[in-house]
Design an enzyme around this catalytic site. Sequence first.
Site, PDB file in Angstrom:
ATOM      1  N   SER A  59     -12.392  40.828  -9.974  1.00  0.00           N
ATOM      2  CA  SER A  59     -12.461  41.027  -8.727  1.00  0.00           C
ATOM      3  C   SER A  59     -12.230  39.726  -7.974  1.00  0.00           C
ATOM      4  CB  SER A  59     -13.878  41.691  -8.563  1.00  0.00           C
ATOM      5  OG  SER A  59     -14.183  42.831  -9.061  1.00  0.00           O
TER       6      SER A  59
HETATM    7  N1  SAH Z   1     -16.522  42.308 -13.801  1.00  0.00           N
HETATM    8  C1  SAH Z   1     -15.164  42.230 -14.346  1.00  0.00           C
HETATM    9  C2  SAH Z   1     -14.232  43.197 -13.427  1.00  0.00           C
HETATM   10  C3  SAH Z   1     -13.421  44.086 -14.577  1.00  0.00           C
HETATM   11  S1  SAH Z   1     -12.604  45.390 -13.769  1.00  0.00           S
HETATM   12  C4  SAH Z   1     -14.831  40.884 -14.052  1.00  0.00           C
HETATM   13  O1  SAH Z   1     -15.387  40.096 -13.544  1.00  0.00           O
HETATM   14  O2  SAH Z   1     -13.707  40.672 -14.641  1.00  0.00           O
HETATM   15  C5  SAH Z   1     -13.295  46.736 -14.394  1.00  0.00           C
HETATM   16  C6  SAH Z   1     -13.620  46.919 -15.740  1.00  0.00           C
HETATM   17  O3  SAH Z   1     -14.338  48.205 -16.074  1.00  0.00           O
HETATM   18  C7  SAH Z   1     -12.456  47.080 -16.714  1.00  0.00           C
HETATM   19  O4  SAH Z   1     -12.311  45.867 -17.581  1.00  0.00           O
HETATM   20  C8  SAH Z   1     -12.452  48.327 -17.315  1.00  0.00           C
HETATM   21  O5  SAH Z   1     -11.858  48.176 -18.601  1.00  0.00           O
HETATM   22  C9  SAH Z   1     -13.743  48.634 -17.326  1.00  0.00           C
HETATM   23  N2  SAH Z   1     -14.368  50.011 -17.516  1.00  0.00           N
HETATM   24  C10 SAH Z   1     -13.708  51.067 -16.935  1.00  0.00           C
HETATM   25  N3  SAH Z   1     -14.333  52.233 -17.296  1.00  0.00           N
HETATM   26  C11 SAH Z   1     -15.506  51.827 -17.945  1.00  0.00           C
HETATM   27  C12 SAH Z   1     -16.450  52.452 -18.735  1.00  0.00           C
HETATM   28  N4  SAH Z   1     -16.420  53.980 -18.810  1.00  0.00           N
HETATM   29  N5  SAH Z   1     -17.115  51.916 -19.707  1.00  0.00           N
HETATM   30  C13 SAH Z   1     -17.056  50.413 -19.774  1.00  0.00           C
HETATM   31  N6  SAH Z   1     -16.021  50.016 -18.937  1.00  0.00           N
HETATM   32  C14 SAH Z   1     -15.315  50.508 -18.310  1.00  0.00           C
END
Ligand code: SAH
Length: 223
Positions: free
Chosen positions: A52
């Site tokens: 993000s």
């Molecule tokens: N907080 C992260 C943002 C990553 S984007 C950062 O700072 O980099 C969101 C993430 O959620 C992705 O990596 C995606 O794979 C994960 N995601 C999506 N659905 C999910 C689920 N059901 N359980 C765990 N992770 C999930």
Amino acid sequence: MVQEQLIPRGINDREVLSAFLKVPRHRFIPFEFINSAYADHPLPIGEEQTISQPYIVALMTQCLELKKGDKVLEIGTGSGYQTAILAELNCSVYSIERFPSLARRAKNILAELGYEVQAVDSGKGGIPTYSGLFNRVKIKVGDGTKGWPEFSPYAKIIVTAAAPSLPPSLFEQLKEGGVMVIPLGNKFSQMLTLVRKIEGKVKSENICGCRFVSLVGEEGWRG
Ligand code: SAH
């Protein structure tokens, strides 16, 4: 980043700002995008996922009203940047990621930076167990929409992927009086929502419009 993007937009919690000054964001960014590490937008991290924009990470962190020692459940470890910010604020973090490759990379970077991190083997061909000294951060591969019941309840829950509605398991694992931040809406645009648990009931407030990658799982989007 802190002077130009966070402070002017209302991030004023000193502890949050100081965590942003300490955590080296560029270490969480794939090498090809390293020159944009501190830019005012999200960046790709592999598996079609993104880290993000700094302001959104800061806003979500500030909304959690974190206190030292808070037990925080994070859904969507991704790059591990938000995880590091939470650990820097002296919380114990339980983080779940869907993709083993991202969880592994996040675990390695967090460990290299000196955070006490443990990868919990979910028994599904996830990441190998790694024990840090104090295990302030635990990461596992799995479907975060079901939460992590073993360590519940959590004082705070942060969901960094977009959900169609509030996953019941996550609300259940939130402590009474606890706070959750979660983007709710459709696949293309969402409302960043602050949810409190008051007398066992949902009290929600809208924070702002946002756009996140999808939360894919049993209590999220099905694929
Ligand atoms: N907080 C992260 C943002 C990553 S984007 C950062 O700072 O980099 C969101 C993430 O959620 C992705 O990596 C995606 O794979 C994960 N995601 C999506 N659905 C999910 C689920 N059901 N359980 C765990 N992770 C999930």
